[in-house]
Motif scaffolding. Structure first.
Motif, short mmCIF file in Angstrom:
data_model
loop_
_atom_site.label_atom_id
_atom_site.label_comp_id
_atom_site.label_asym_id
_atom_site.label_seq_id
_atom_site.Cartn_x
_atom_site.Cartn_y
_atom_site.Cartn_z
N VAL A 5 -17.57 -4.11 -7.08
CA VAL A 5 -16.15 -4.15 -7.43
C VAL A 5 -15.65 -2.77 -7.88
O VAL A 5 -14.50 -2.40 -7.59
CB VAL A 5 -15.89 -5.22 -8.51
N GLN A 6 -16.47 -1.99 -8.55
CA GLN A 6 -16.05 -0.66 -9.00
C GLN A 6 -15.72 0.24 -7.81
O GLN A 6 -14.79 1.06 -7.89
CB GLN A 6 -17.13 -0.01 -9.88
N GLU A 7 -16.43 0.11 -6.72
CA GLU A 7 -16.12 0.89 -5.51
C GLU A 7 -14.79 0.44 -4.91
O GLU A 7 -14.02 1.27 -4.43
CB GLU A 7 -17.24 0.76 -4.47
N VAL A 8 -14.53 -0.85 -4.92
CA VAL A 8 -13.25 -1.36 -4.41
C VAL A 8 -12.10 -0.82 -5.25
O VAL A 8 -11.07 -0.40 -4.72
CB VAL A 8 -13.25 -2.90 -4.39
N LEU A 9 -12.26 -0.80 -6.56
CA LEU A 9 -11.20 -0.32 -7.45
C LEU A 9 -10.84 1.15 -7.21
O LEU A 9 -9.70 1.55 -7.45
CB LEU A 9 -11.60 -0.52 -8.91
N LYS A 10 -11.77 1.93 -6.70
CA LYS A 10 -11.51 3.36 -6.44
C LYS A 10 -10.47 3.57 -5.35
O LYS A 10 -9.90 4.65 -5.23
CB LYS A 10 -12.81 4.06 -6.05
N VAL A 11 -10.18 2.55 -4.56
CA VAL A 11 -9.20 2.66 -3.48
C VAL A 11 -7.78 2.82 -4.04
O VAL A 11 -6.94 3.47 -3.43
CB VAL A 11 -9.27 1.42 -2.55
N PHE A 12 -7.52 2.27 -5.22
CA PHE A 12 -6.16 2.22 -5.76
C PHE A 12 -5.85 3.46 -6.58
O PHE A 12 -6.45 3.68 -7.62
CB PHE A 12 -5.99 0.96 -6.61
N PRO A 13 -4.86 4.25 -6.15
CA PRO A 13 -4.51 5.47 -6.89
C PRO A 13 -3.70 5.20 -8.15
O PRO A 13 -3.62 6.05 -9.03
CB PRO A 13 -3.69 6.27 -5.88
N TYR A 14 -3.09 4.02 -8.26
CA TYR A 14 -2.29 3.67 -9.43
C TYR A 14 -2.15 2.15 -9.49
O TYR A 14 -2.51 1.44 -8.55
CB TYR A 14 -0.91 4.32 -9.41
N GLY A 15 -1.64 1.68 -10.60
CA GLY A 15 -1.47 0.25 -10.79
C GLY A 15 -2.69 -0.37 -11.47
O GLY A 15 -3.74 0.26 -11.60
N ASP A 16 -2.52 -1.59 -11.93
CA ASP A 16 -3.57 -2.33 -12.60
C ASP A 16 -4.13 -3.35 -11.61
O ASP A 16 -3.48 -4.36 -11.33
CB ASP A 16 -3.00 -3.03 -13.84
N PHE A 24 12.73 -1.79 -7.95
CA PHE A 24 12.98 -2.54 -9.17
C PHE A 24 13.04 -1.67 -10.42
O PHE A 24 13.11 -2.18 -11.53
CB PHE A 24 11.91 -3.62 -9.35
N GLY A 25 13.00 -0.35 -10.25
CA GLY A 25 13.12 0.56 -11.38
C GLY A 25 11.86 0.69 -12.22
O GLY A 25 11.93 1.04 -13.40
N PHE A 26 10.70 0.44 -11.64
CA PHE A 26 9.43 0.57 -12.34
C PHE A 26 8.72 1.85 -11.90
O PHE A 26 9.03 2.43 -10.86
CB PHE A 26 8.51 -0.61 -12.02
N GLU A 27 7.74 2.24 -12.68
CA GLU A 27 6.81 3.30 -12.27
C GLU A 27 5.72 2.65 -11.41
O GLU A 27 5.41 1.47 -11.57
CB GLU A 27 6.17 3.95 -13.50
N LYS A 28 5.11 3.43 -10.54
CA LYS A 28 4.03 2.90 -9.71
C LYS A 28 2.86 2.43 -10.56
O LYS A 28 2.16 1.48 -10.20
CB LYS A 28 3.56 3.96 -8.71
N THR A 29 2.68 3.06 -11.70
CA THR A 29 1.59 2.66 -12.59
C THR A 29 1.81 1.28 -13.20
O THR A 29 0.88 0.68 -13.73
CB THR A 29 1.40 3.69 -13.73
#
Length: 116
Positions: free
Chosen positions: A65-76, A42-47
């Motif tokens: 939840v903070q430990e779960v969030l560490k799994v994601f290398p990019y994105g919100d 779709f022409g977006f950045e992974k972030t």
């Protein structure tokens, strides 16, 4: 956010009774089964990715939840933990149960609808 896909995963903590470990494994299960290049398509950045992470476990307050969030290398990523999953007692009734976490991972972007 325009939802583009939903992936599902299941994670366990076999002996430690660790709800966070089960949740993290469930998220990885949902993620690691795929290599979908939605951002590029779709022409977006992974972030630019928007991720909604729904986790079901028997003791939601026990998930870090903070430990779960560490799994994601990019994105919100936004993580929501609710009652669900399954605790399986040991046959002898001794020790921690096996914990099962269920995960639904929704991926999308902020994008304009073509039919507006």
């Amino acid at each position: 956010m325009t939802r583009l896909l939903v992936e599902f995963g299941m994670g366990t903590s076999l002996r430690r009774g660790d709800y966070t470990q089960a949740a993290v494994r469930g998220v990885k299960d949902a993620l690691w089964h795929n290599s979908i290049n939605l951002a590029e398509l779709f022409g977006f950045e992974k972030t630019d990715m928007r991720l909604r992470v729904d986790i079901g476990v028997q003791q939601p307050e026990a998930v870090d939840v903070q430990e779960v969030l560490k799994v994601f290398p990019y994105g919100d990523a936004q993580v929501y933990v609710t009652h669900g999953g399954l605790d399986v007692a040991r046959p002898d009734g001794q020790g921690n149960p096996t914990i099962m976490a269920n995960v639904a991972l929704t991926v999308g972007f902020d994008m304009e609808r073509a039919d507006v």
